[in-house]
Design a protein around this motif. Structure first.
Motif, PDB file in Angstrom:
ATOM      1  N   LYS A  39       2.921   6.021  -5.819  1.00  0.00           N
ATOM      2  CA  LYS A  39       2.508   6.277  -7.201  1.00  0.00           C
ATOM      3  C   LYS A  39       1.360   7.289  -7.253  1.00  0.00           C
ATOM      4  O   LYS A  39       1.366   8.201  -8.100  1.00  0.00           O
ATOM      5  N   ARG A  40       0.398   7.139  -6.358  1.00  0.00           N
ATOM      6  CA  ARG A  40      -0.727   8.077  -6.365  1.00  0.00           C
ATOM      7  C   ARG A  40      -0.275   9.514  -6.115  1.00  0.00           C
ATOM      8  O   ARG A  40      -0.772  10.457  -6.737  1.00  0.00           O
ATOM      9  N   GLU A  41       0.674   9.676  -5.195  1.00  0.00           N
ATOM     10  CA  GLU A  41       1.091  11.013  -4.798  1.00  0.00           C
ATOM     11  C   GLU A  41       2.229  11.570  -5.647  1.00  0.00           C
ATOM     12  O   GLU A  41       2.534  12.764  -5.571  1.00  0.00           O
ATOM     13  N   ARG A  42       2.861  10.707  -6.436  1.00  0.00           N
ATOM     14  CA  ARG A  42       3.911  11.146  -7.360  1.00  0.00           C
ATOM     15  C   ARG A  42       3.571  10.603  -8.748  1.00  0.00           C
ATOM     16  O   ARG A  42       4.307   9.793  -9.324  1.00  0.00           O
ATOM     17  N   PRO A  43       2.433  11.019  -9.320  1.00  0.00           N
ATOM     18  CA  PRO A  43       1.935  10.409 -10.555  1.00  0.00           C
ATOM     19  C   PRO A  43       2.843  10.621 -11.762  1.00  0.00           C
ATOM     20  O   PRO A  43       2.753   9.875 -12.745  1.00  0.00           O
ATOM     21  N   ASP A  44       3.709  11.627 -11.707  1.00  0.00           N
ATOM     22  CA  ASP A  44       4.596  11.895 -12.842  1.00  0.00           C
ATOM     23  C   ASP A  44       5.800  10.965 -12.874  1.00  0.00           C
ATOM     24  O   ASP A  44       6.533  10.931 -13.875  1.00  0.00           O
ATOM     25  N   LEU A  45       6.015  10.189 -11.808  1.00  0.00           N
ATOM     26  CA  LEU A  45       7.140   9.271 -11.752  1.00  0.00           C
ATOM     27  C   LEU A  45       6.709   7.864 -12.145  1.00  0.00           C
ATOM     28  O   LEU A  45       5.556   7.483 -11.973  1.00  0.00           O
ATOM     29  N   THR A  46       7.647   7.093 -12.676  1.00  0.00           N
ATOM     30  CA  THR A  46       7.411   5.685 -12.978  1.00  0.00           C
ATOM     31  C   THR A  46       7.771   4.878 -11.742  1.00  0.00           C
ATOM     32  O   THR A  46       8.925   4.896 -11.295  1.00  0.00           O
ATOM     33  N   ILE A  47       6.785   4.180 -11.189  1.00  0.00           N
ATOM     34  CA  ILE A  47       6.985   3.405  -9.963  1.00  0.00           C
ATOM     35  C   ILE A  47       6.783   1.929 -10.267  1.00  0.00           C
ATOM     36  O   ILE A  47       5.711   1.518 -10.729  1.00  0.00           O
ATOM     37  N   VAL A  48       7.810   1.151  -9.983  1.00  0.00           N
ATOM     38  CA  VAL A  48       7.787  -0.292 -10.217  1.00  0.00           C
ATOM     39  C   VAL A  48       7.819  -0.993  -8.871  1.00  0.00           C
ATOM     40  O   VAL A  48       8.645  -0.678  -8.008  1.00  0.00           O
ATOM     41  N   LEU A  49       6.916  -1.938  -8.672  1.00  0.00           N
ATOM     42  CA  LEU A  49       6.818  -2.661  -7.406  1.00  0.00           C
ATOM     43  C   LEU A  49       7.581  -3.976  -7.479  1.00  0.00           C
ATOM     44  O   LEU A  49       7.478  -4.717  -8.457  1.00  0.00           O
ATOM     45  N   GLU A  95       0.821  -1.208   0.000  1.00  0.00           N
ATOM     46  CA  GLU A  95       0.000   0.000   0.000  1.00  0.00           C
ATOM     47  C   GLU A  95       0.858   1.262   0.000  1.00  0.00           C
ATOM     48  O   GLU A  95       0.486   2.276  -0.611  1.00  0.00           O
ATOM     49  N   LEU A  96       2.008   1.207   0.665  1.00  0.00           N
ATOM     50  CA  LEU A  96       2.885   2.378   0.672  1.00  0.00           C
ATOM     51  C   LEU A  96       3.418   2.658  -0.731  1.00  0.00           C
ATOM     52  O   LEU A  96       3.532   3.822  -1.142  1.00  0.00           O
ATOM     53  N   VAL A  97       3.730   1.598  -1.475  1.00  0.00           N
ATOM     54  CA  VAL A  97       4.217   1.786  -2.844  1.00  0.00           C
ATOM     55  C   VAL A  97       3.091   2.303  -3.733  1.00  0.00           C
ATOM     56  O   VAL A  97       3.298   3.176  -4.582  1.00  0.00           O
ATOM     57  N   TYR A  98       1.879   1.763  -3.534  1.00  0.00           N
ATOM     58  CA  TYR A  98       0.724   2.287  -4.272  1.00  0.00           C
ATOM     59  C   TYR A  98       0.546   3.781  -3.995  1.00  0.00           C
ATOM     60  O   TYR A  98       0.275   4.578  -4.903  1.00  0.00           O
TER      61      TYR A  98
END
Length: 337
Positions: free
Chosen positions: A199-209, A193-196
């Motif tokens: 992504k929600r709060e930094r939508p301009d970044l590419t987040i890979v889990l 959930e923290l990784v999700y």
């Protein structure tokens, strides 16, 4: 050497794993998936700058897209090592900020850098200035007694200010004291959930889990929340998972089963054997291909016992595959009786 893509897709990748994701492993994984992003084992800056570069950094042109993961904490050395990797044609340069082993702690790199986010950002700025390919970070959510919300967001924000656009986040803390590297892959609880939220709060970044993802259905679930998923041990121990990645994750391409993968990998095996590479150096990565299938035990036994003998060649792989085919035929005969 074939031209690499301008920006590798992070939608699905195979984790960098020490002693596992060498050039032979990556070539096997590539015949299973044409689109998954592959990573080298972590290579320290000292090894890149002063070691045997062909042994450490050599790869087959067919591996693209493939990323080089570096370990280090000196910005100048990282910039120099990154430049070497980019000149060799790697599609991405990744900094390890997640490995918890004693060796990396003593060398001031890996997960212990979670405590020095400003230094990590400085390192990433140096790498980014040195190369034209993407410069990315693979990190944990924190270490030891850190507050993960603070440690993860601080690291990401500082690195983003330094120009980093893509982050791979292993959704566990690393405990630098009290847990072994192996235990650090399982014991600290996962916090997807923290990784999700990142992504929600930094939508301009590419987040890979990354972390604890067992299969493609689980990966698909995560992809509803983040930009990409990285599989490690599941991909290595049951590589047939990768055979469905192009079709199920990227929406195109054939599904490659294990028998087809063996046939596709055979030319690579033959070429390396001709160069003098021992069969066991390559066949060890194939042991999990028929996991859960009839004949899997015979497949592993033949490759393990016969593959290490001097002069072992393709006949060993053929014998192991024949044992699998026979076991499957026997099961079908029993089912039909």
């Amino acid at each position: 050497m074939s031209l690499p893509p301008a920006v590798p897709s992070h939608r699905f990748s195979v984790a960098p794993m020490m002693d596992w994701t060498d050039r032979h492993c990556r070539s096997l994984h590539r015949v299973l998936s044409k689109q998954a992003l592959l990573y080298t084992e972590m290579v320290t800056t000292g090894a890149v700058l002063h070691g045997d570069r062909e042994r450490l950094l050599g790869y087959d042109a067919g591996e693209h897209p493939v990323a080089l993961q570096l370990g280090g904490s000196d910005p100048a050395d990282l910039a120099a090592a990154a430049r070497i990797g980019a000149d060799l044609g790697y599609d991405e340069i990744n900094l390890n900020v997640g490995c918890p082993s004693d060796r990396v702690q003593s060398g001031r790199f890996g997960a212990c850098l979670m405590r020095e986010p400003a230094l990590v950002a400085e390192c990433m700025a140096a790498i980014g200035a040195a190369v034209a390919v993407p410069a990315t970070v693979k990190c944990r959510i924190g270490v030891d007694d850190q507050d993960p919300e603070e440690s993860l967001f601080t690291l990401v924000d500082l690195c983003a200010q330094a120009g980093v656009r893509s982050f791979v986040v292993h959704a566990r803390k690393a405990w630098l004291k009290g847990l072994s590297p192996k235990e650090n892959r399982d014991v600290p609880p996962l916090d997807y959930e923290l990784v999700y939220r990142l992504k929600r709060e930094r939508p301009d970044l590419t987040i890979v889990l990354n972390g604890g993802v067992p299969d493609l259905p689980a990966a698909a679930s995560h992809l509803e929340q983040v930009d990409g998923v990285m599989l490690g041990r599941a991909a290595y121990h049951t590589p047939e998972i990768l055979g469905a990645v192009d079709s199920l994750v990227f929406g195109g391409g054939d599904i490659i089963d294990s028998a087809t993968a063996v046939a596709l990998y055979r030319p690579y095996l033959a070429a390396r054997l001709e160069e003098g590479t021992p069969l066991a150096a390559m066949s060890r990565h194939m042991l999990g291909l028929f996991h859960g299938r009839p004949g899997a035990r015979a497949w592993r036994r033949i490759l393990t016992v016969e593959g290490v003998k001097p002069g072992a060649g393709l006949e060993v792989v053929d014998a192991a595959l024949a044992a699998v085919v026979q076991a499957m035929a026997e099961r079908e005969a029993r089912a039909a009786a």
